[in-house]
Design a protein around this motif. Structure first.
Motif, PDB file in Angstrom:
ATOM      1  N   THR A  50     -23.375 -33.222  -0.926  1.00 44.20           N
ATOM      2  CA  THR A  50     -23.773 -34.518  -0.401  1.00 44.20           C
ATOM      3  C   THR A  50     -22.705 -35.564  -0.718  1.00 44.20           C
ATOM      4  O   THR A  50     -22.464 -35.863  -1.895  1.00 44.20           O
ATOM      5  CB  THR A  50     -25.112 -34.952  -1.027  1.00 44.20           C
ATOM      6  OG1 THR A  50     -26.080 -33.929  -0.799  1.00 44.20           O
ATOM      7  CG2 THR A  50     -25.599 -36.261  -0.427  1.00 44.20           C
TER       8      THR A  50
ATOM      9  N   THR B 245     -26.445 -32.106  -6.577  1.00 39.38           N
ATOM     10  CA  THR B 245     -26.423 -33.395  -5.870  1.00 39.38           C
ATOM     11  C   THR B 245     -25.009 -33.915  -5.652  1.00 39.38           C
ATOM     12  O   THR B 245     -24.835 -34.975  -5.064  1.00 39.38           O
ATOM     13  CB  THR B 245     -27.217 -34.457  -6.650  1.00 39.38           C
ATOM     14  OG1 THR B 245     -26.633 -34.603  -7.956  1.00 39.38           O
ATOM     15  CG2 THR B 245     -28.683 -34.066  -6.778  1.00 39.38           C
TER      16      THR B 245
ATOM     17  N   TRP C  26     -18.544 -29.264   0.856  1.00 39.03           N
ATOM     18  CA  TRP C  26     -19.936 -28.861   0.676  1.00 39.03           C
ATOM     19  C   TRP C  26     -20.623 -29.920  -0.165  1.00 39.03           C
ATOM     20  O   TRP C  26     -19.994 -30.627  -0.935  1.00 39.03           O
ATOM     21  CB  TRP C  26     -20.027 -27.530  -0.071  1.00 39.03           C
ATOM     22  CG  TRP C  26     -19.336 -26.391   0.588  1.00 39.03           C
ATOM     23  CD1 TRP C  26     -19.898 -25.467   1.423  1.00 39.03           C
ATOM     24  CD2 TRP C  26     -17.968 -26.023   0.480  1.00 39.03           C
ATOM     25  NE1 TRP C  26     -18.952 -24.565   1.835  1.00 39.03           N
ATOM     26  CE2 TRP C  26     -17.749 -24.876   1.266  1.00 39.03           C
ATOM     27  CE3 TRP C  26     -16.880 -26.552  -0.213  1.00 39.03           C
ATOM     28  CZ2 TRP C  26     -16.530 -24.255   1.375  1.00 39.03           C
ATOM     29  CZ3 TRP C  26     -15.656 -25.944  -0.109  1.00 39.03           C
ATOM     30  CH2 TRP C  26     -15.490 -24.797   0.683  1.00 39.03           C
TER      31      TRP C  26
ATOM     32  N   GLU D  17     -29.752 -25.305  -5.207  1.00 40.88           N
ATOM     33  CA  GLU D  17     -30.554 -26.302  -4.494  1.00 40.88           C
ATOM     34  C   GLU D  17     -30.560 -27.658  -5.193  1.00 40.88           C
ATOM     35  O   GLU D  17     -30.681 -28.685  -4.557  1.00 40.88           O
ATOM     36  CB  GLU D  17     -31.988 -25.806  -4.313  1.00 40.88           C
ATOM     37  CG  GLU D  17     -32.123 -24.745  -3.255  1.00 40.88           C
ATOM     38  CD  GLU D  17     -33.552 -24.244  -3.099  1.00 40.88           C
ATOM     39  OE1 GLU D  17     -34.397 -24.496  -3.981  1.00 40.88           O
ATOM     40  OE2 GLU D  17     -33.812 -23.601  -2.071  1.00 40.88           O
ATOM     41  N   ALA D  18     -30.426 -27.683  -6.511  1.00 38.48           N
ATOM     42  CA  ALA D  18     -30.482 -28.938  -7.263  1.00 38.48           C
ATOM     43  C   ALA D  18     -29.136 -29.666  -7.309  1.00 38.48           C
ATOM     44  O   ALA D  18     -29.055 -30.767  -7.859  1.00 38.48           O
ATOM     45  CB  ALA D  18     -30.961 -28.661  -8.693  1.00 38.48           C
TER      46      ALA D  18
ATOM     47  N   THR E 158     -24.948 -22.713  -0.885  1.00 35.36           N
ATOM     48  CA  THR E 158     -26.146 -22.483  -0.080  1.00 35.36           C
ATOM     49  C   THR E 158     -27.147 -21.550  -0.770  1.00 35.36           C
ATOM     50  O   THR E 158     -28.194 -21.269  -0.201  1.00 35.36           O
ATOM     51  CB  THR E 158     -25.784 -21.909   1.308  1.00 35.36           C
ATOM     52  OG1 THR E 158     -25.096 -20.665   1.136  1.00 35.36           O
ATOM     53  CG2 THR E 158     -24.924 -22.890   2.092  1.00 35.36           C
ATOM     54  N   SER E 159     -26.831 -21.116  -1.993  1.00 31.71           N
ATOM     55  CA  SER E 159     -27.746 -20.223  -2.713  1.00 31.71           C
ATOM     56  C   SER E 159     -28.956 -20.994  -3.231  1.00 31.71           C
ATOM     57  O   SER E 159     -28.917 -22.218  -3.392  1.00 31.71           O
ATOM     58  CB  SER E 159     -27.026 -19.550  -3.889  1.00 31.71           C
ATOM     59  OG  SER E 159     -26.794 -20.484  -4.930  1.00 31.71           O
ATOM     60  N   LYS E 160     -30.014 -20.273  -3.485  1.00 33.34           N
ATOM     61  CA  LYS E 160     -31.227 -20.854  -4.064  1.00 33.34           C
ATOM     62  C   LYS E 160     -30.902 -21.511  -5.411  1.00 33.34           C
ATOM     63  O   LYS E 160     -31.454 -22.558  -5.744  1.00 33.34           O
ATOM     64  CB  LYS E 160     -32.277 -19.752  -4.238  1.00 33.34           C
ATOM     65  CG  LYS E 160     -33.588 -20.221  -4.750  1.00 33.34           C
ATOM     66  CD  LYS E 160     -34.571 -20.310  -3.618  1.00 33.34           C
ATOM     67  CE  LYS E 160     -35.956 -20.608  -4.162  1.00 33.34           C
ATOM     68  NZ  LYS E 160     -36.524 -21.770  -3.526  1.00 33.34           N
ATOM     69  N   SER E 161     -29.980 -20.916  -6.153  1.00 32.69           N
ATOM     70  CA  SER E 161     -29.603 -21.438  -7.473  1.00 32.69           C
ATOM     71  C   SER E 161     -28.972 -22.822  -7.400  1.00 32.69           C
ATOM     72  O   SER E 161     -28.996 -23.570  -8.378  1.00 32.69           O
ATOM     73  CB  SER E 161     -28.613 -20.488  -8.145  1.00 32.69           C
ATOM     74  OG  SER E 161     -29.184 -19.219  -8.330  1.00 32.69           O
TER      75      SER E 161
ATOM     76  N   TRP F 239     -25.350 -29.884 -14.682  1.00 33.34           N
ATOM     77  CA  TRP F 239     -25.173 -28.957 -13.564  1.00 33.34           C
ATOM     78  C   TRP F 239     -24.439 -27.696 -14.014  1.00 33.34           C
ATOM     79  O   TRP F 239     -24.845 -26.579 -13.715  1.00 33.34           O
ATOM     80  CB  TRP F 239     -24.425 -29.631 -12.422  1.00 33.34           C
ATOM     81  CG  TRP F 239     -23.933 -28.644 -11.417  1.00 33.34           C
ATOM     82  CD1 TRP F 239     -22.645 -28.268 -11.199  1.00 33.34           C
ATOM     83  CD2 TRP F 239     -24.730 -27.866 -10.527  1.00 33.34           C
ATOM     84  NE1 TRP F 239     -22.594 -27.307 -10.219  1.00 33.34           N
ATOM     85  CE2 TRP F 239     -23.854 -27.042  -9.794  1.00 33.34           C
ATOM     86  CE3 TRP F 239     -26.102 -27.779 -10.275  1.00 33.34           C
ATOM     87  CZ2 TRP F 239     -24.308 -26.159  -8.821  1.00 33.34           C
ATOM     88  CZ3 TRP F 239     -26.550 -26.890  -9.303  1.00 33.34           C
ATOM     89  CH2 TRP F 239     -25.649 -26.098  -8.600  1.00 33.34           C
TER      90      TRP F 239
END
Length: 116
Positions: free
Chosen positions: A5, A43, A3, A40-41, A35-38, A79
């Protein structure tokens, strides 16, 4: 499974050796977290590997390795500080209860990376 990048800039890696009883549940938990909204950041990148043989440590046997890559120690710390305050992280941790034990972990920093 992986999962995040994939990047050659990821030079700081956590390697977490675990004993897992239901790998499908762990895959689902990682998928839900990343894949949660939490998340999204996020990297970095996360990988889950099955171990075919070996890896006994202090009476435990690792069945899987989770590796998490970051560009820097500062990025890893930021993170972890952010995600661990979320409900997505709490749900992620709940999925592991009774399904995964940490056998050993290490932190590795690459000095150089080369494209294949």
């Amino acid at each position: 499974m992986g999962w995040g990048t994939v990047s050659n800039k990821d030079t700081v890696w956590e390697a977490i050796r675990t004993n897992v009883t239901d790998p499908g549940l762990i895959v689902a938990a990682f998928t839900a977290l990343i894949t949660s909204k939490s998340a999204e950041a996020f990297t970095g990148e996360v990988w889950l590997y099955a171990i075919s043989y070996g890896n006994p440590a202090d009476g435990e046997v690792a069945t899987h390795v989770i590796t998490v890559g970051y560009e820097s120690m500062a990025g890893m710390e930021a993170w972890n500080d952010q995600i661990r305050k979320t409900q997505a992280w709490a749900d992620f941790g709940s999925a592991f209860q009774g399904n995964m034990r940490t056998v050993n972990r290490e932190l590795v920093q690459f000095l150089s990376g080369f494209d294949h």
